[in-house]
Motif scaffolding. Structure first.
Motif, PDB file in Angstrom:
ATOM      1  N   LEU A 101      62.059  76.203  41.021  1.00 34.02           N
ATOM      2  CA  LEU A 101      60.901  76.499  40.374  1.00 34.02           C
ATOM      3  C   LEU A 101      60.546  75.401  39.592  1.00 34.02           C
ATOM      4  O   LEU A 101      59.204  74.894  39.416  1.00 34.02           O
ATOM      5  N   ALA A 102      61.456  75.229  38.524  1.00 31.19           N
ATOM      6  CA  ALA A 102      60.995  74.314  37.361  1.00 31.19           C
ATOM      7  C   ALA A 102      61.009  72.777  38.126  1.00 31.19           C
ATOM      8  O   ALA A 102      60.207  72.158  37.522  1.00 31.19           O
ATOM      9  N   GLY A 103      61.633  72.483  39.074  1.00 25.16           N
ATOM     10  CA  GLY A 103      61.936  71.140  39.749  1.00 25.16           C
ATOM     11  C   GLY A 103      60.330  70.939  40.318  1.00 25.16           C
ATOM     12  O   GLY A 103      59.848  69.999  40.349  1.00 25.16           O
ATOM     13  N   GLU A 104      59.989  71.753  41.033  1.00 20.60           N
ATOM     14  CA  GLU A 104      58.630  71.818  41.628  1.00 20.60           C
ATOM     15  C   GLU A 104      57.313  71.702  40.585  1.00 20.60           C
ATOM     16  O   GLU A 104      56.504  71.047  40.768  1.00 20.60           O
ATOM     17  N   ALA A 105      57.495  72.535  39.680  1.00 17.98           N
ATOM     18  CA  ALA A 105      56.490  72.458  38.523  1.00 17.98           C
ATOM     19  C   ALA A 105      56.517  71.161  37.789  1.00 17.98           C
ATOM     20  O   ALA A 105      55.462  70.343  37.683  1.00 17.98           O
ATOM     21  N   VAL A 106      57.653  70.559  37.793  1.00 18.20           N
ATOM     22  CA  VAL A 106      57.921  69.187  36.916  1.00 18.20           C
ATOM     23  C   VAL A 106      57.125  68.198  37.891  1.00 18.20           C
ATOM     24  O   VAL A 106      56.485  67.271  37.643  1.00 18.20           O
ATOM     25  N   GLY A 107      57.385  68.506  39.210  1.00 16.58           N
ATOM     26  CA  GLY A 107      56.798  67.448  40.217  1.00 16.58           C
ATOM     27  C   GLY A 107      55.431  67.498  40.045  1.00 16.58           C
ATOM     28  O   GLY A 107      54.681  66.359  40.428  1.00 16.58           O
ATOM     29  N   THR A 112      50.283  64.246  37.932  1.00 16.67           N
ATOM     30  CA  THR A 112      48.945  64.277  37.115  1.00 16.67           C
ATOM     31  C   THR A 112      49.050  63.002  36.047  1.00 16.67           C
ATOM     32  O   THR A 112      47.980  62.774  35.603  1.00 16.67           O
ATOM     33  N   ILE A 113      50.173  62.456  35.743  1.00 14.03           N
ATOM     34  CA  ILE A 113      50.416  61.429  34.698  1.00 14.03           C
ATOM     35  C   ILE A 113      49.849  60.113  35.223  1.00 14.03           C
ATOM     36  O   ILE A 113      50.194  59.733  36.323  1.00 14.03           O
ATOM     37  N   THR A 114      49.272  59.644  34.252  1.00 12.42           N
ATOM     38  CA  THR A 114      48.701  58.290  34.665  1.00 12.42           C
ATOM     39  C   THR A 114      48.928  57.244  33.149  1.00 12.42           C
ATOM     40  O   THR A 114      48.930  57.759  32.224  1.00 12.42           O
ATOM     41  N   VAL A 115      49.101  56.130  33.520  1.00 11.62           N
ATOM     42  CA  VAL A 115      49.412  55.075  32.491  1.00 11.62           C
ATOM     43  C   VAL A 115      48.495  53.845  32.716  1.00 11.62           C
ATOM     44  O   VAL A 115      48.471  53.163  33.652  1.00 11.62           O
ATOM     45  N   SER A 116      47.483  53.868  31.659  1.00  7.90           N
ATOM     46  CA  SER A 116      46.417  52.833  31.710  1.00  7.90           C
ATOM     47  C   SER A 116      47.038  51.435  31.327  1.00  7.90           C
ATOM     48  O   SER A 116      48.049  51.446  30.505  1.00  7.90           O
ATOM     49  N   PRO A 117      46.321  50.096  31.713  1.00  6.14           N
ATOM     50  CA  PRO A 117      46.887  48.959  31.259  1.00  6.14           C
ATOM     51  C   PRO A 117      46.727  48.865  29.871  1.00  6.14           C
ATOM     52  O   PRO A 117      47.473  48.127  29.206  1.00  6.14           O
ATOM     53  N   ASP A 118      45.685  49.316  29.182  1.00  4.59           N
ATOM     54  CA  ASP A 118      45.626  49.431  27.511  1.00  4.59           C
ATOM     55  C   ASP A 118      46.885  49.965  27.007  1.00  4.59           C
ATOM     56  O   ASP A 118      47.250  49.339  25.998  1.00  4.59           O
ATOM     57  N   GLU A 119      47.162  51.117  27.618  1.00  4.10           N
ATOM     58  CA  GLU A 119      48.410  51.807  26.775  1.00  4.10           C
ATOM     59  C   GLU A 119      49.664  50.675  27.039  1.00  4.10           C
ATOM     60  O   GLU A 119      50.759  50.638  26.371  1.00  4.10           O
ATOM     61  N   ILE A 120      49.765  50.261  28.218  1.00 10.84           N
ATOM     62  CA  ILE A 120      50.879  49.217  28.329  1.00 10.84           C
ATOM     63  C   ILE A 120      50.940  48.018  27.217  1.00 10.84           C
ATOM     64  O   ILE A 120      51.839  47.671  26.966  1.00 10.84           O
ATOM     65  N   LEU A 248      55.724  62.711  30.314  1.00 15.29           N
ATOM     66  CA  LEU A 248      56.206  63.788  31.204  1.00 15.29           C
ATOM     67  C   LEU A 248      56.883  64.550  30.427  1.00 15.29           C
ATOM     68  O   LEU A 248      56.970  65.937  30.308  1.00 15.29           O
ATOM     69  N   ALA A 249      58.016  63.897  29.533  1.00 14.86           N
ATOM     70  CA  ALA A 249      58.858  64.693  28.982  1.00 14.86           C
ATOM     71  C   ALA A 249      57.992  65.662  27.630  1.00 14.86           C
ATOM     72  O   ALA A 249      58.281  66.605  27.438  1.00 14.86           O
ATOM     73  N   ASN A 250      57.023  65.152  27.178  1.00 15.15           N
ATOM     74  CA  ASN A 250      56.213  65.787  26.252  1.00 15.15           C
ATOM     75  C   ASN A 250      55.355  66.838  26.976  1.00 15.15           C
ATOM     76  O   ASN A 250      55.023  67.934  26.295  1.00 15.15           O
ATOM     77  N   ASP A 251      54.956  66.505  28.149  1.00 10.40           N
ATOM     78  CA  ASP A 251      54.242  67.903  28.940  1.00 10.40           C
ATOM     79  C   ASP A 251      55.325  69.034  29.243  1.00 10.40           C
ATOM     80  O   ASP A 251      55.029  69.950  29.195  1.00 10.40           O
TER      81      ASP A 251
END
Length: 282
Positions: A101-107, A112-120, A248-251
């Motif tokens: 259950l935890a594995g599927e929830a993390v998946g 939903t996580i995105t990383v923008s060019p500005d963040e990089i 992901l870790a923060n979420d």
């Protein structure tokens, strides 16, 4: 698990028609075998096959199919010989369910996580602002058992002997057959005594005997270089991965923090109790 010779099993369970049904009629709920009152479906087979290791997955599809089906039939038939799980089995099943259950929830979170060019770009500026290049060294060594042996080697080298040939002939270290070559290394990759000795050398210079926990070394410094600042393009993927992992870790931590938790005082529990399997035997 994956063995030939399952066709007799298939025949005994009347599988020939089901297995060869038209592809468009097959779904995850398609029953391929029944053991007692329990159905085994294509979905069960897919779930097991997706857990096979890489070597097993290289086998022909027909062998995998037969092997997975045989395993499921055997597991169900043998499992029906027990009326219930042991206490260990019940607890293990609960842990496995929790993990799945935890594995599927993390998946789902990960999707939903995105990383923008500005963040990089911001991460790049933060990481490499004021970056000071470190030095890397290319060196070779001859490892010897005693200081006297090392002193003798230093004398031969300063008399014109070839370093690589002496390393091949005299070094007791694993790099000896390769002429003592250690390749490139940077700060912290060698024991301090060795690293300090290398840092004090000039290119082409041979060291005096250097003692470490491994023995006595005679070192030659072949080359020095500075590690350049990575370009944004070079660092982009690593930074993206780091940002993604951090998000992901923060979420995940946010979910844990928000959960209604109540942990008892653990002071009276000896951590070694986890080695006492007798507590869950029955």
């Amino acid at each position: 698990m994956l063995r030939q010779g399952t066709l007799l099993l298939a025949g005994a369970f009347g599988l020939a028609t089901a297995v060869h049904a038209a592809a468009q009629d097959i779904t995850a709920d398609t029953v391929v075998a029944t053991v007692g009152e329990t159905d085994i479906t294509i979905g069960h087979m897919i779930a097991m096959s997706l857990g096979l290791n890489e070597e097993q997955r290289q086998m022909p599809p027909g062998i995998i199919f037969d092997g997975v089906l045989e395993s499921l039939i055997q597991q169900e038939a043998v499992g029906q010989a027990r009326s219930r799980l042991s206490r260990y089995g019940e607890l293990h099943l609960e842990n496995e369910r929790r993990s799945l259950l935890a594995g599927e929830a993390v998946g789902e979170l990960a999707e939903t996580i995105t990383v923008s060019p500005d963040e990089i770009e911001d991460a790049y500026e933060t990481r490499y602002a004021g970056y000071v290049p470190s030095r890397e060294f290319n060196a070779a060594h001859i490892l010897l058992e005693s200081r006297d042996d090392a002193t003798e080697i230093v004398g031969e080298l300063r008399g014109g002997a070839d370093f690589a040939e002496l390393a091949k002939a005299r070094s007791i270290g694993p790099s000896g057959p390769n002429g003592g070559n250690l390749g490139w290394f940077g700060p912290g990759q060698m024991v301090p005594e060795f690293e300090n000795a290398v840092a004090a050398l000039q290119e082409g210079q041979v060291s005096d005997p250097v003692q470490t926990q491994f023995g006595w070394h005679v070192i030659i410094l072949n080359d020095i270089r500075e590690t350049p600042v990575p370009t944004l393009d070079d660092a982009r993927e690593q930074l993206r991965q780091e940002i993604w992992q951090r998000k992901l870790a923060n979420d995940v931590q946010a979910i844990v923090d928000a959960a209604n938790k109540n942990i008892r005082d653990l002071a009276d529990i000896d951590p070694d109790i986890l080695n006492d399997g007798s507590l869950i035997e029955r």
